[in-house]
Every structure is written in structure tokens, then in C-alpha cells.
Write a protein that holds these residues in place. Structure first.
Motif, short mmCIF file in Angstrom:
data_model
loop_
_atom_site.label_atom_id
_atom_site.label_comp_id
_atom_site.label_asym_id
_atom_site.label_seq_id
_atom_site.Cartn_x
_atom_site.Cartn_y
_atom_site.Cartn_z
N ASN A 95 18.04 13.68 54.67
CA ASN A 95 19.16 14.59 54.89
C ASN A 95 18.83 15.78 55.77
O ASN A 95 19.72 16.55 56.11
CB ASN A 95 19.62 15.14 53.53
CG ASN A 95 20.74 14.34 52.96
OD1 ASN A 95 21.83 14.31 53.51
ND2 ASN A 95 20.46 13.65 51.88
N SER A 97 17.20 18.02 59.12
CA SER A 97 17.37 17.88 60.57
C SER A 97 16.08 17.38 61.24
O SER A 97 16.06 17.16 62.44
CB SER A 97 17.78 19.22 61.18
OG SER A 97 16.78 20.19 60.93
N ARG A 100 16.21 13.74 63.13
CA ARG A 100 17.49 13.22 63.65
C ARG A 100 17.47 12.79 65.11
O ARG A 100 18.10 11.81 65.47
CB ARG A 100 18.59 14.28 63.47
CG ARG A 100 19.00 14.46 62.04
CD ARG A 100 20.11 15.47 61.92
NE ARG A 100 20.30 15.78 60.53
CZ ARG A 100 20.65 16.99 60.07
NH1 ARG A 100 20.88 17.97 60.93
NH2 ARG A 100 20.79 17.18 58.79
N ASN A 129 23.88 16.46 60.20
CA ASN A 129 24.29 17.76 59.70
C ASN A 129 25.71 17.65 59.13
O ASN A 129 26.54 16.92 59.66
CB ASN A 129 24.26 18.73 60.89
CG ASN A 129 24.59 20.13 60.49
OD1 ASN A 129 24.53 20.50 59.32
ND2 ASN A 129 24.95 20.93 61.47
N CYS A 130 25.97 18.40 58.07
CA CYS A 130 27.27 18.28 57.39
C CYS A 130 28.44 18.58 58.33
O CYS A 130 29.46 17.88 58.30
CB CYS A 130 27.33 19.20 56.17
SG CYS A 130 26.43 20.73 56.33
N GLN A 157 31.79 27.61 57.39
CA GLN A 157 30.89 26.82 56.56
C GLN A 157 30.55 27.50 55.23
O GLN A 157 30.20 28.67 55.17
CB GLN A 157 29.60 26.51 57.35
CG GLN A 157 29.88 25.59 58.53
CD GLN A 157 28.66 25.20 59.34
OE1 GLN A 157 28.72 25.21 60.57
NE2 GLN A 157 27.57 24.85 58.70
N GLY A 161 25.83 25.03 52.01
CA GLY A 161 25.07 24.47 53.13
C GLY A 161 23.66 25.05 53.16
O GLY A 161 22.73 24.43 53.68
N ILE A 200 24.36 30.60 61.97
CA ILE A 200 23.78 29.63 61.03
C ILE A 200 22.59 28.98 61.72
O ILE A 200 22.71 28.46 62.83
CB ILE A 200 24.82 28.57 60.59
CG1 ILE A 200 26.00 29.25 59.88
CG2 ILE A 200 24.17 27.52 59.67
CD1 ILE A 200 27.13 28.33 59.47
N GLU A 211 22.38 25.43 64.68
CA GLU A 211 23.48 24.71 64.03
C GLU A 211 24.49 24.25 65.10
O GLU A 211 25.01 23.13 65.05
CB GLU A 211 24.15 25.63 63.00
CG GLU A 211 25.25 24.98 62.19
CD GLU A 211 24.74 24.11 61.05
OE1 GLU A 211 23.51 23.95 60.91
OE2 GLU A 211 25.56 23.58 60.31
N LYS A 214 22.95 21.48 67.13
CA LYS A 214 22.95 20.21 66.38
C LYS A 214 24.30 19.52 66.49
O LYS A 214 24.37 18.31 66.65
CB LYS A 214 22.64 20.47 64.89
CG LYS A 214 21.18 20.75 64.59
CD LYS A 214 20.91 20.88 63.10
CE LYS A 214 21.28 22.20 62.53
NZ LYS A 214 20.88 22.46 61.14
N ARG A 235 29.39 31.27 58.91
CA ARG A 235 29.26 31.18 57.45
C ARG A 235 30.37 32.01 56.81
O ARG A 235 30.60 33.15 57.24
CB ARG A 235 27.89 31.73 57.03
CG ARG A 235 27.59 31.55 55.57
CD ARG A 235 27.25 30.15 55.18
NE ARG A 235 25.96 29.76 55.69
CZ ARG A 235 25.57 28.49 55.79
NH1 ARG A 235 26.37 27.49 55.45
NH2 ARG A 235 24.38 28.19 56.25
N HIS A 242 33.27 22.71 53.87
CA HIS A 242 33.25 23.23 55.24
C HIS A 242 34.62 22.97 55.88
O HIS A 242 35.21 21.90 55.71
CB HIS A 242 32.20 22.49 56.09
CG HIS A 242 30.77 22.89 55.82
ND1 HIS A 242 30.41 23.84 54.92
CD2 HIS A 242 29.62 22.44 56.39
CE1 HIS A 242 29.08 23.97 54.92
NE2 HIS A 242 28.58 23.13 55.80
C1 11C Z 1 24.62 24.71 56.68
N1 11C Z 1 24.94 22.69 57.98
O1 11C Z 1 25.81 24.69 56.38
C2 11C Z 1 23.96 23.50 57.30
C3 11C Z 1 23.22 22.76 56.22
O2 11C Z 1 20.80 20.42 59.52
O3 11C Z 1 21.00 19.46 57.62
C4 11C Z 1 22.55 21.50 56.69
C5 11C Z 1 21.49 21.75 57.74
C6 11C Z 1 21.06 20.45 58.33
O4 11C Z 1 23.88 25.66 56.48
#
Ligand code: 11C
Ligand code: A2P
Length: 347
Positions: A95, A97, A100, A129-130, A157, A161, A200, A211, A214, A235, A242
């Protein structure tokens, strides 16, 4: 016949959800082990209502004889232990990063690119990433119809997270506000309670955050290498769920009726889009749900072939644990979990 499944990071926000979803969806397990740091060894955590597991130490765990490991212990920890698990012949769905963008490691959202799983060559599969995962579930049917060229997305978000410590920080600061306690800021760069933070993950050289980077590179690896993405990741003081305001620019003209039909039929999507008060989905309504919800679908008149929408999903489920379990299910369906199918051919 079932599988022997390890969950690494089992005491964390995503790890607990992984155990819940494996149990909920009756993933065929013969045995499940919960792994975390030495701090948690011996702690009891539940595997749905099926069993109570005693946490074991990831650092000393022997993966030999285990079929599948679902990892969410943070990037630096995955970097060390995911390859160790894979070297022992255990397929890893990670899960974090960390892996990836590496070659030979598929990055998969099953509704979008399940066929990429068979290209795994190192025994490791990466979960996106979510914020990328839910966006691509929503955009895949629109890309098939209109061919997306460019995406502009702003995210809202949830603190989960950032893991269980992020949730505790929002809770602590919110409670503290009412009893005049000064806020403790540790997980985020500024106070998150009653605030929003446009930052983030770490800053990159070009001024984007990691973020945001990604969301761009993962979209290109999963959906289409030609799509341009501009993301602003923010955030917000929400515990789970999210949200994303997404604008797309496409090659072909937009037909709103066709877009709605395609979204209604798309796997993993629920279209809830009524143009009246409350006719859209907010993050609090998606907690504990599997779907990616799409609302506020409308033509963007400011660009040629433009469409705008609002998209919400439970970041711990579709954004992480659910997507990982769906990858595992897809591996089973495609007959890839046994007989070393995802490992390099040994001479
Ligand atoms: C967050 N998206 O909301 C991120 C959490 O690359 O798996 C997951 C970070 C990742 O902070
Ligand atoms: P622990 O609870 O023992 O610290 P979250 O993403 O919610 O912050 O959770 C992180 C997860 O990763 C937890 O289960 C945590 O276990 C685990 N973890 C963190 N560091 C390590 C480590 N060095 N080895 C194994 N697991 C770790």
C-alpha cells in the motif's frame, strides 16, 4: 482451498481495515497473521468477527510458506520487508508509495487495469495512492468515451490518510479548542482542526508536493501515459473520506447523457447527481462504503470538450484496503497467486 495471508502494519488505520475487509468479503484464507512493530507484539486485534489475532513482529517474521502479504507499515518499512517476503515466495501487495513507479511492479486499480497484474516480475504489486485510486475509478468510463487529455483536480483529503496518528491529532486539537488547550502540531505542518492545509507529503523541486506528483505519474502508469495532470492536494479536518473536484479536457465532444449512462454502469461507481439541495454525496456519507461516488456532473464551458465533477470515496477502503483485497481477488481469479506465477522464471 484457501491461502495463508499475512497483514503487515495490522495495527494501523489501513491494516485494521485490511483485516475487516478480508473477513467481510470472505477472502479464502486458511490462516491469517497480523504483523506490526515490536511495540505491538502480543496485542490482540480482531479478524472481523471470525477470530482474535495476537500481533507478531514483522521484523523477525518468516514469510516462507505464506502465499500472500498485504503491507501497509509505511514506505521505509515496506522497502525493507516487502522484498524479503517476496524472496521467500510470498506475493506482496504493498500500500505504500515505495515501489509504485518501479519497472516490473504493476500499479493496479482492478476496475481499470487488472490485466497488468500478470506483468509482475518481482512478486510485488503496488496499490496506488488513495486520491489517485478513486479518481481513476470515476474517470475510466469517461476516458473510454471521450479520451481524456488533461485533468485538473483539487483534493480535500481526510486526516486518516496520515494514519492513526493523524486522526488522533485532529481529535485532540478539536477537543482542545473547547477546553482552551493550546493545539499540539506534530503530524501536519499547521493546526488541522478548523483549518485546511494545502500541503500533503514533501515539496518537490518544481513547487508541487509529492502527493500532487503521485496523482500525475500514477494516473499515467495506470490509465494512459499521455494524460496531463495538474493536482492541488489539500488536507481538511475530516476523519475519513477523500473528496475531489475534478475537471477534464477531452479529445472528443462531451455527451452528458452518455457520460451519465457510462458512470451508472461503471464498476465501483455510484452516480448520485441530483441538481437540488443535498443531491450529491459528502465524505461523511461514504465512510464504510465500497463505492466511489460521483456527483455534480456538468459541462465545463471554459474549455473545448470539458467536463467537471465531484468525487468522494472512503480513503481507507477504495483508497487503500479494499483496492488491495480486490487485487488479491483478481490474482485468485486470474490464477496468479500460486506456483510462482509472479516471480522471475528461475533458470
Ligand atoms: C494522504 N494520500 O492522504 C495520502 C496517504 O502514497 O500511499 C497515502 C500516501 C500514499 O495523506
Ligand atoms: P505499530 O502499531 O506497532 O507501530 P498507521 O499508518 O495508521 O500510522 O499505521 C502504521 C502501521 O505500521 C502500524 O501497524 C505500525 O505498527 C506499523 N509499523 C510502523 N513501523 C513499523 C516497523 N518498523 N515494523 C513493523 N511495523 C511497523
Amino acid at each position: 482451498m484457501g491461502y495463508r495471508v499475512a497483514v503487515a502494519g495490522a495495527t494501523g488505520a489501513v491494516g485494521r481495515e485490511l483485516l475487516r475487509i478480508l473477513a467481510e468479503r470472505n477472502f479464502p484464507v486458511d490462516e491469517v497473521v497480523a504483523l506490526a512493530s515490536p511495540r505491538s507484539v502480543g496485542r490482540e486485534i480482531s479478524f472481523g468477527d471470525k477470530a482474535v489475532l495476537k500481533v507478531q513482529n514483522l521484523e523477525t517474521f518468516d514469510f516462507k510458506g505464506w502465499d500472500l502479504a498485504l503491507f501497509s507499515p509505511g514506505g521505509e518499512v515496506s522497502a525493507i520487508y516487502a522484498p524479503k517476503a517476496a524472496a521467500a515466495g510470498c506475493v506482496v501487495i504493498d500500500n505504500t508509495s515505495h515501489f509504485r513507479m518501479e519497472p516490473g511492479i504493476p500499479l493496479v486499480v482492478p476496475e481499470v487495469n487488472a490485466s497488468a497484474l500478470k506483468k509482475a516480475r518481482r512478486g510485488i504489486i503496488a496499490n496506488p495512492n488513495c486520491s489517485t485510486a478513486q479518481m481513476l475509478v470515476a474517470l475510466k468510463p469517461l476516458h473510454d468515451l471521450f479520451k481524456i487529455k488533461r485533468i485538473v483536480v483539487s483534493t480535500y483529503q481526510a486526516v486518516s490518510g496520515a494514519g492513526k496518528d493523524g486522526m488522533d491529532e485532529l481529535f485532540g486539537q478539536t477537543k482542545g479548542t473547547f477546553v482552551n488547550d493550546p493545539p499540539t502540531v506534530a503530524q501536519f505542518t499547521k493546526q488541522i482542526a478548523f483549518n485546511v492545509i494545502p500541503h500533503i507529503d514533501r515539496f518537490m523541486e518544481d513547487g508541487a508536493t509529492k502527493e500532487e506528483w503521485k496523482m500525475a505519474v500514477e494516473t499515467r502508469k495506470i490509465l494512459d501515459p499521455d494524460i496531463q495532470v495538474l493536482a492541488t492536494c489539500v488536507r481538511v479536518p475530516v476523519f475519513i473520506g477523500h473528496s475531489e473536484a475534478i475537471s477534464i479536457e477531452c479529445e472528443r465532444p462531451i455527451d452528458l447523457k452518455k457520460a451519465r449512462e457510462a458512470l451508472r454502469k461503471a464498476p465501483g461507481v455510484i452516480l448520485r447527481d441530483v441538481r437540488e439541495d443535498g443531491g450529491y454525496v459528502t465524505p461523511i456519507e461514504c465512510v464504510g462504503e465500497d463505492a466511489t461516488y460521483v456527483s455534480r456532473l456538468r459541462i465545463d464551458p471554459t474549455v473545448e470538450n470539458g467536463l467537471a465533477l465531484w468525487c468522494v470515496s472512503d480513503n481507507l477502503r477504495k483508497g487503500a484496503a479494499l483496492n488491495a483485497v480486490q487485487i488479491a481477488e483478481s490474482l485468485v481469479e486470474q490464477g496468479l497467486l500460486k506456483n510462482g506465477a509472479l516471480f522471475p522464471v528461475k533458470e
